[in-house]
Design an enzyme around this catalytic site. Structure first.
Site, short mmCIF file in Angstrom:
data_model
loop_
_atom_site.label_atom_id
_atom_site.label_comp_id
_atom_site.label_asym_id
_atom_site.label_seq_id
_atom_site.Cartn_x
_atom_site.Cartn_y
_atom_site.Cartn_z
N GLU A 104 -64.31 11.30 24.35
CA GLU A 104 -64.19 9.85 24.19
C GLU A 104 -62.77 9.39 23.88
OE1 GLU A 104 -67.11 8.47 21.39
OE2 GLU A 104 -68.79 9.31 22.53
N SER B 196 -72.95 20.72 15.52
CA SER B 196 -72.16 20.31 14.37
C SER B 196 -70.68 20.16 14.70
CB SER B 196 -72.38 21.30 13.22
OG SER B 196 -71.83 20.84 12.02
N LYS C 149 -76.57 17.87 15.89
CA LYS C 149 -76.49 17.84 14.43
C LYS C 149 -75.40 16.85 14.04
CE LYS C 149 -75.52 20.56 10.28
NZ LYS C 149 -74.34 19.83 9.83
#
Length: 524
Positions: A364, A353, A378
Site C-alpha cells: 500500500e 502477524s 492476525k
C-alpha cells in the site's frame, strides 16, 4: 517511598521541637538561678518560708522538664512508626468490592476442600481463568517455565520441533513450521490441528500449555496426533526434537540478476540479518529481489517496522495502531527505503502477524505486488508483563491496521497475483513406523500412491488399495534409491519417499516461479 518521606518530614519537626524545648528549659534555668540568688540574700530572714518556696519551684522545674521529655519521646515514636511501621498503620487500601466473590471462593476452598490446597496453584489458576475469559488466543498467562520458553523462542535457540502454534476455536493449530526444522521435515503444514502429544489430549489447553508438552530435549522423540483439513483420518507423526536456531534470513541468487530472500520469522536480530544478506547479494549482482514470507508466523513488531522501512519511502505509512479508545497512532517509515530495487513479495496462508504488516506496508505504501495465496489474518498487537516470580502475562494491547486503514484480522491479505502450489504439495505425512504392503488398504496407501506418481513412479491407481502395480512402483523406486527392493513401504523407504517429494515441490515451486516472472516484468 512515601514512608521515607514522612520520616524525613517528622524528623525535621522533632529537631525543631527539640531546639525550642531547649531554649525554654534554658530560660527557665536562668530564671531559677536569679531566684536562687534572691533566696540566698533573704535566707536568714525568711529561712523556713523560702526553703519551702525554693522546693516548690524546684518541683515545678522538674515537672516542666518531664513534660518536654514526654513530648519529645512521643514525637520520636510517632516518626518511627510513620517511617517503618506496617502500611496498614498509616494507609488504608481502597476497597475493591469486585474481588469480594473471588476472596469468598478462595476462602471457601481453603477452609472446606477435603484435601490440602496449593495456594500458588490456586492463584495461578485464577489468573489463567481471567485471561482465558478474554477469548483471545494471543493472550496467555505463563508460569516460570513457560515464560522462559516464550522469551527463548524470540531471542535465542531452543530445543523442540520448530513450529509456531496457536489456540484456535478450542484447538491447537499449526501456524507455520520453521524452515529446516524437524516439524518441516516431518511434513507438518499450516492449519494442521494437533489433537494429542504422546497420547495426551490437548483438548482445553492453551497454546502455551501445548508448547510445554511439545518441546523437549534434543534427540528425544515426540509423537503427535494430527488432523489435517480435508483429510478424514488423523495422522500419527513421530518427530525427533532438535535444537532450533533462531536464524531467520536465508538468501541466494536465482540467476545473474535476481535474488530471493526468505524471512522465516521476526526475531531479535532479523533486521540486522537482512541488511547483511542484502549487502552480500548486491555484491553478487542483485538487480531485483523476491522476498519470501511464506510460512512466516510473525514475531516482533519493531523488527517488522524496521524491515518495512528498508523498502517504504521515508514518511510513508508502515502501519497504524488503534487502542481500546479508538485512538490511532500512525507509524511512518524513518528511512529513505530503496524504491529503485524492483521487489515482489511472496505470501501464503502461513504468513501471519508481522509478516502481514510488512506485506501490507510494501503493497500500500510502495506499490509492491504480492504473489501467492491469501495470508493467515492476525491483526492484533501483544505485549508481555513479567512478574517478580518469573511468570509472565502476554496480552493484546491494540489492533493494527494497514496504511489504508484496513483491519485484516481473521480475513488475511489477498495477493495481487494468486497462485497455488501443486496438489501434491499439500499431501499429508505418512507414519514411517507403519507398514504399507501388498493387499493393504488405507488413506496412507492412497497418500503413498499420489507421492509415487508425483516423483515419476506410476502406481496404477490412487484409491488406497495396495495392489501388484503399486508394489511394482515401490520396487522401482527402491531400486533407484538403492534401498532394499521388497515392495514394502516402511521406515527408511517411507522417509526417502517424502524427502523426494519435498525436493520435487522445491524444484516445481509454482509460486516462486510466478514471483520471478512478475519481477522480471518490473525490471524491464
Amino acid at each position: 517511598m512515601k514512608n521515607h518521606l514522612a520520616f524525613a518530614v517528622n524528623l525535621v519537626l522533632v529537631y525543631f521541637l527539640f531546639l525550642w524545648s531547649m531554649k525554654v528549659v534554658k530560660a527557665l534555668e536562668e530564671k531559677n538561678v536569679e531566684q536562687e540568688k534572691a533566696l540566698e540574700e533573704k535566707m536568714e530572714q525568711e529561712q523556713a518560708t523560702e526553703n519551702k518556696s525554693g522546693y516548690i519551684r524546684l518541683k515545678k522545674f522538674h515537672f516542666i522538664m518531664l513534660l518536654f521529655f514526654i513530648v519529645f519521646l512521643s514525637a520520636g515514636i510517632t516518626t518511627f512508626a510513620l517511617a517503618f511501621g506496617k502500611e496498614k498503620v498509616v494507609t488504608v487500601a481502597p476497597q475493591r468490592t469486585e474481588f469480594n466473590k473471588l476472596y469468598e471462593a478462595y476462602d471457601t476452598l481453603e477452609n472446606g476442600y477435603y484435601k490440602n490446597l496449593n495456594q500458588k496453584k490456586l492463584i495461578n489458576g485464577a489468573i489463567n481463568g481471567m485471561v482465558e475469559s478474554l477469548d483471545d488466543p494471543y493472550s496467555d498467562y505463563m508460569s516460570n517455565e513457560e515464560a522462559k520458553s516464550f522469551h527463548g523462542s524470540i531471542s535465542s535457540s531452543f530445543e523442540g520441533i520448530g513450529a509456531e502454534i496457536q489456540e484456535k476455536d478450542g484447538h491447537i493449530v499449526i501456524v507455520s513450521p520453521i524452515k529446516g526444522s524437524p516439524a518441516e521435515k516431518a511434513g507438518l503444514k499450516p492449519n494442521d490441528m494437533i489433537t494429542s502429544v504422546d497420547g495426551k489430549s490437548l483438548q482445553g489447553m492453551n497454546s502455551t500449555q501445548a508448547v510445554t508438552l511439545i518441546r523437549g530435549k534434543k534427540g528425544t522423540k515426540v509423537e503427535l496426533m494430527v488432523q489435517r483439513p480435508g483429510i478424514e483420518a488423523p495422522m500419527t507423526v513421530p518427530i525427533i526434537r532438535d535444537e532450533i536456531p533462531i536464524e531467520t534470513v536465508y538468501g541466494e541468487m536465482v540467476d545473474d540478476s535476481i535474488a530471493k530472500v526468505q524471512i522465516t520469522s521476526f526475531s531479535t536480530n532479523t533486521s540486522k540479518e537482512l541488511v547483511d544478506t542484502l549487502n552480500d547479494l548486491q555484491k553478487k549482482g542483485m538487480k531485483g529481489l523476491v522476498l519470501d514470507l511464506r510460512q512466516n508466523p510473525g514475531g516482533l513488531l519493531d523488527q517488522a517496522i524496521s524491515i518495512s522501512s528498508m523498502f517504504v519511502p521515508k514518511g510513508k505509512l508502515i502501519v497504524k495502531e488503534e487502542d481500546r479508545n479508538g485512538k490511532i497512532k500512525e507509524i511512518p517509515s524513518q528511512n529513505e527505503g530503496n524504491p529503485n530495487l524492483p521487489l515482489v513479495v511472496l505470501i501464503d496462508k502461513g504468513s501471519a502477524s508481522a509478516s502481514e504488516i510488512l506485506s501490507a506496508a510494501v503493497k500500500e505504501s510502495a506499490g509492491v505486488p504480492l504473489v501467492g495465496e491469501k495470508s493467515f489474518g492476525k491483526g492484533t498487537v501483544q505485549t508481555a508483563a513479567d512478574f517478580k516470580d518469573g511468570s509472565n502475562l502476554k496480552y493484546t494491547i491494540a489492533k493494527w491496521l494497514t496504511p489504508n486503514g484496513t483491519w485484516i484480522h481473521k480475513k488475511g491479505i489477498m495477493p495481487d497475483v494468486e497462485v497455488a502450489l501443486p496438489d501434491y504439495a499439500t499431501l499429508p505425512i505418512i507414519n514411517p513406523d507403519k507398514e504399507l504392503a501388498l493387499s493393504t488398504s488405507s488413506t496412507d496407501v492412497q497418500t503413498a500412491q499420489k507421492m509415487l506418481k508425483a516423483i515419476g513412479y506410476d502406481p496404477g491407481r490412487e484409491d488406497g488399495f495396495f495392489d501388484e502395480k503399486t508394489s511394482a512402483a515401490v520396487v522401482a523406486f527402491q531400486k533407484a534409491q538403492k534401498l532394499p527392493a521388497n515392495g514394502v513401504l516402511k521406515g527408511e523407504s517411507t522417509l526417502k519417499l517424502m524427502d523426494l517429494l519435498r525436493e520435487k515441490i522445491k524444484t516445481n515451486d509454482t509460486q516462486m516461479l510466478k514471483a520471478i516472472e512478475v519481477l522480471k516484468g518490473r525490471m524491464k
